[in-house]
Design an enzyme around this catalytic site. Structure first.
Site, PDB file in Angstrom:
ATOM      1  CE1 TYR A   1      43.110  37.932  41.131  1.00 36.31           C
ATOM      2  CE2 TYR A   1      44.351  37.198  43.042  1.00 36.31           C
ATOM      3  CZ  TYR A   1      44.281  37.928  41.868  1.00 36.31           C
ATOM      4  OH  TYR A   1      45.384  38.617  41.434  1.00 36.31           O
TER       5      TYR A   1
ATOM      6  N   GLY B   1      47.544  50.567  35.240  1.00 37.22           N
ATOM      7  CA  GLY B   1      48.331  49.724  36.133  1.00 37.22           C
ATOM      8  C   GLY B   1      49.613  49.169  35.553  1.00 37.22           C
ATOM      9  CB  ILE B   2      51.139  45.814  35.982  1.00 34.97           C
ATOM     10  CG1 ILE B   2      51.265  45.838  37.500  1.00 34.97           C
ATOM     11  CG2 ILE B   2      52.303  45.024  35.383  1.00 34.97           C
ATOM     12  CD1 ILE B   2      51.119  44.472  38.143  1.00 34.97           C
TER      13      ILE B   2
ATOM     14  N   GLY C   1      44.769  44.643  28.746  1.00 34.14           N
ATOM     15  CA  GLY C   1      44.638  45.517  29.903  1.00 34.14           C
ATOM     16  C   GLY C   1      45.756  46.528  30.003  1.00 34.14           C
TER      17      GLY C   1
END
Length: 308
Positions: free
Chosen positions: A192, A45-46, A41
């Site tokens: 989650y 983002g991060i 990923g």
């Protein structure tokens, strides 16, 4: 006088927000020349901010994601910001066990080193199913990274000392695992939370199994971050969350700091299996430190991915 009160209230509110969002930055400037980093990923983002920071330190950075167009765009940006040409992407879908196996085979054939594996990709609170009929949160956040890490362990051990960093969340504390229903997919938020708790148990058991083998593991809570996870939800929800995130969440650059710290700092080696937040070890709820549960989850996960 009313104007003064208004200005004072606005200033106080602004300072309160700054205090709420305060975070530490990783101050370790250690170089990573000759090291290879894999970030799932890493196209946004991060993950992308981490990729920039580690590429700046000289690492060979590979971002793994499922969307090739987004990955190519991210690679161009990471190269430009880090002034490094040693950045590339590989395609993998963490919601598909076959894709993970094919990716790992290709990686092991092409890459001779893996010094840092960052399990960053995550699925927010959505009620959906993976291609292998696992709940999307548990399947991507835990099982996908569980299988990926296990398949890449031979290269991690060969490249030792190496590290595995898995992103989790402080929301883990709101749920416990139910081994009668690990695939729990009823209430999005609780689904989650369970997947994030699984990340912590996974890290602890991985650290125990790799003790003395040159591989250390860390679970990282990056804080509540202004990332693009809301894209999975309705426009109205996205609009509402943009306001909330602006007020209370930190930037992706700030959220990446603890990940970077665990990737480069020497002093984290003695805390393998630990849970980190704000660039330092953080306390866990007692139930999240149960070695028996961690081992049981590992064994259950092995059975699940074997039959997927």
């Amino acid at each position: 006088m009313y104007l003064l009160y208004t200005i004072f209230a606005a200033l106080s509110f602004f300072l309160l927000l700054k205090w709420i969002k305060r975070r530490k930055y990783c101050m370790d400037v250690k170089r990573l020349d000759g090291k290879t980093v894999l970030i799932t990923g890493g196209n946004s983002g991060i993950g992308k901010e981490t990729a920039v920071a580690l590429a700046l330190r000289g690492a060979r950075v590979i971002i793994a994601c499922r969307n090739e167009d987004k990955a190519r765009k991210a690679v161009r940006e990471i190269k430009a910001r880090s002034h490094s040409m040693n950045v590339l992407h590989m395609e993998v879908d963490l919601a598909n066990m076959r894709s993970i196996r094919e990716f790992s085979k290709t990686f092991l054939e092409k890459e001779k080193r893996l010094d840092i594996l960052i399990n960053n990709a995550g699925m927010p609170s959505v009620l959906d199913w993976t291609d292998d009929n696992f709940s999307m949160c548990f399947g991507v956040n835990h099982l996908g990274h569980f299988l990926l890490t296990n398949l890449l362990l031979p290269r991690l051990k060969e490249s030792s000392p190496s590290r595995v960093i898995t992103l989790t969340c402080s929301n883990y504390k709101y749920q416990k695992l139910d081994f009668q229903d690990l695939n729990y997919n009823l209430f999005p938020f609780f689904t989650y939370c369970r997947s994030k708790l699984a990340n912590i148990y996974f890290t602890q058991e991985l650290a125990r199994m790799m003790e003395g083998k040159g591989v250390t593991a860390y679970a990282v809570h990056p804080g509540y971050v202004q990332s693009n996870w809301t894209c999975h939800f309705s426009f109205l929800f996205q609009l509402l969350m943009k306001v909330i995130m602006f007020m209370f969440f930190v930037s992706c650059e700030v959220g990446a700091q603890t990940v970077i710290h665990c990737a480069v700092a020497d002093d984290v080696v003695t805390d393998s299996g630990g849970y980190f937040s704000d660039c330092r070890p953080a306390k866990l709820q007692a139930f999240a430190k149960d070695a028996g549960v961690a081992k049981k989850l590992w064994e259950a996960s092995e059975r699940l991915v074997k039959h997927a």
